[in-house]
Write a protein that holds these residues in place. Structure first.
Motif, PDB file in Angstrom:
ATOM      1  N   MET A   1     -17.802 -10.000 -23.884  1.00  0.00           N
ATOM      2  CA  MET A   1     -18.201  -9.157 -22.766  1.00  0.00           C
ATOM      3  C   MET A   1     -17.101  -8.136 -22.484  1.00  0.00           C
ATOM      4  N   LYS A   2     -17.489  -6.887 -22.438  1.00  0.00           N
ATOM      5  CA  LYS A   2     -16.547  -5.841 -22.075  1.00  0.00           C
ATOM      6  C   LYS A   2     -16.322  -5.854 -20.566  1.00  0.00           C
ATOM      7  N   LYS A   3     -15.151  -5.424 -20.172  1.00  0.00           N
ATOM      8  CA  LYS A   3     -14.810  -5.364 -18.755  1.00  0.00           C
ATOM      9  C   LYS A   3     -15.417  -4.130 -18.095  1.00  0.00           C
ATOM     10  N   THR A   4     -15.349  -4.125 -16.778  1.00  0.00           N
ATOM     11  CA  THR A   4     -15.803  -3.000 -15.969  1.00  0.00           C
ATOM     12  C   THR A   4     -14.600  -2.138 -15.617  1.00  0.00           C
ATOM     13  N   LEU A   5     -14.716  -0.846 -15.851  1.00  0.00           N
ATOM     14  CA  LEU A   5     -13.658   0.100 -15.535  1.00  0.00           C
ATOM     15  C   LEU A   5     -13.881   0.648 -14.126  1.00  0.00           C
ATOM     16  N   VAL A   6     -12.853   0.533 -13.289  1.00  0.00           N
ATOM     17  CA  VAL A   6     -12.913   1.075 -11.938  1.00  0.00           C
ATOM     18  C   VAL A   6     -11.913   2.229 -11.856  1.00  0.00           C
ATOM     19  N   ILE A   7     -12.442   3.436 -11.767  1.00  0.00           N
ATOM     20  CA  ILE A   7     -11.618   4.625 -11.601  1.00  0.00           C
ATOM     21  C   ILE A   7     -11.369   4.781 -10.101  1.00  0.00           C
ATOM     22  N   VAL A   8     -10.117   4.693  -9.697  1.00  0.00           N
ATOM     23  CA  VAL A   8      -9.758   4.823  -8.284  1.00  0.00           C
ATOM     24  C   VAL A   8      -9.103   6.189  -8.089  1.00  0.00           C
ATOM     25  N   ALA A   9      -9.669   6.971  -7.181  1.00  0.00           N
ATOM     26  CA  ALA A   9      -9.140   8.311  -6.923  1.00  0.00           C
ATOM     27  C   ALA A   9      -8.831   8.450  -5.437  1.00  0.00           C
TER      28      ALA A   9
END
Length: 182
Positions: A1-9
């Motif tokens: 399972m690939k992880k979830t990318l969280v882009i924080v701006a």
């Protein structure tokens, strides 16, 4: 399972109440989430487009987390979107890297939720205000998910409410992951 990318701006995450707490909760599950803070990674504003595209490609879902700025996103996130979601990569005849990838916004808004309504001060819902993100997802053939929002962040929200929102945020993201497993 690939992880979830969280882009924080968030231009000033250390002064944040909501976004900082959300990041802290996400970091408790490094096996599920990669937290990528744009303002810490690119303090000079020069985005490494190829590295960002590769980061997206190696993750299953894309979450974009930010405080609402003038009814939009912070400027570095806008630049990131303009630079990274390029022709031939995200859209165009050969641009399909976001196709079917789940994309969700996690947004903190300074004002109360009822102000984002047809009878409120702004006469638009948060979803309507953020429609350009939905259209971008549609244009890139991504699977746009409903927004996760925290309202009234300007008025020093109670720690308990912020903590609960962080827990609910992570639960929402875990459900997104479960949908793909089920």
């Amino acid at each position: 399972m690939k992880k979830t990318l969280v882009i924080v701006a968030h231009p000033n995450i250390e002064q944040s109440t909501v976004n900082k707490r959300w990041v802290a909760e996400l970091l408790k599950s490094p096996e599920l989430f990669t937290v990528h803070e744009l303002y810490k990674t690119y303090p000079n504003g020069k985005i490494d487009v190829l590295a960002e595209q590769e980061r997206i490609e190696t993750h299953q879902h894309l979450i974009i987390q930010f405080p609402l700025y003038w009814f939009n996103c912070p400027p570095l996130l806008k630049q990131w979107l303009d630079d990274v979601l390029s022709y031939g990569w995200a859209y165009g005849s050969s641009g399909d890297r976001l196709k079917q990838k789940k994309i969700m916004l996690a947004v903190s808004a300074g004002i109360k939720e009822d102000e984002f309504s047809s009878t409120g001060s702004y006469q638009l819902s948060l979803e309507q205000i953020l429609n350009p993100f939905k259209l971008t997802a549609q244009y890139t053939q991504a699977d746009y998910q409903p927004i996760y929002a925290f309202y009234d962040a300007e008025n020093q929200p109670e720690a308990q409410r912020v903590d609960q929102s962080a827990l609910d945020y992570v639960i929402r993201l875990k459900k997104l992951i479960e949908l793909d497993l089920g």
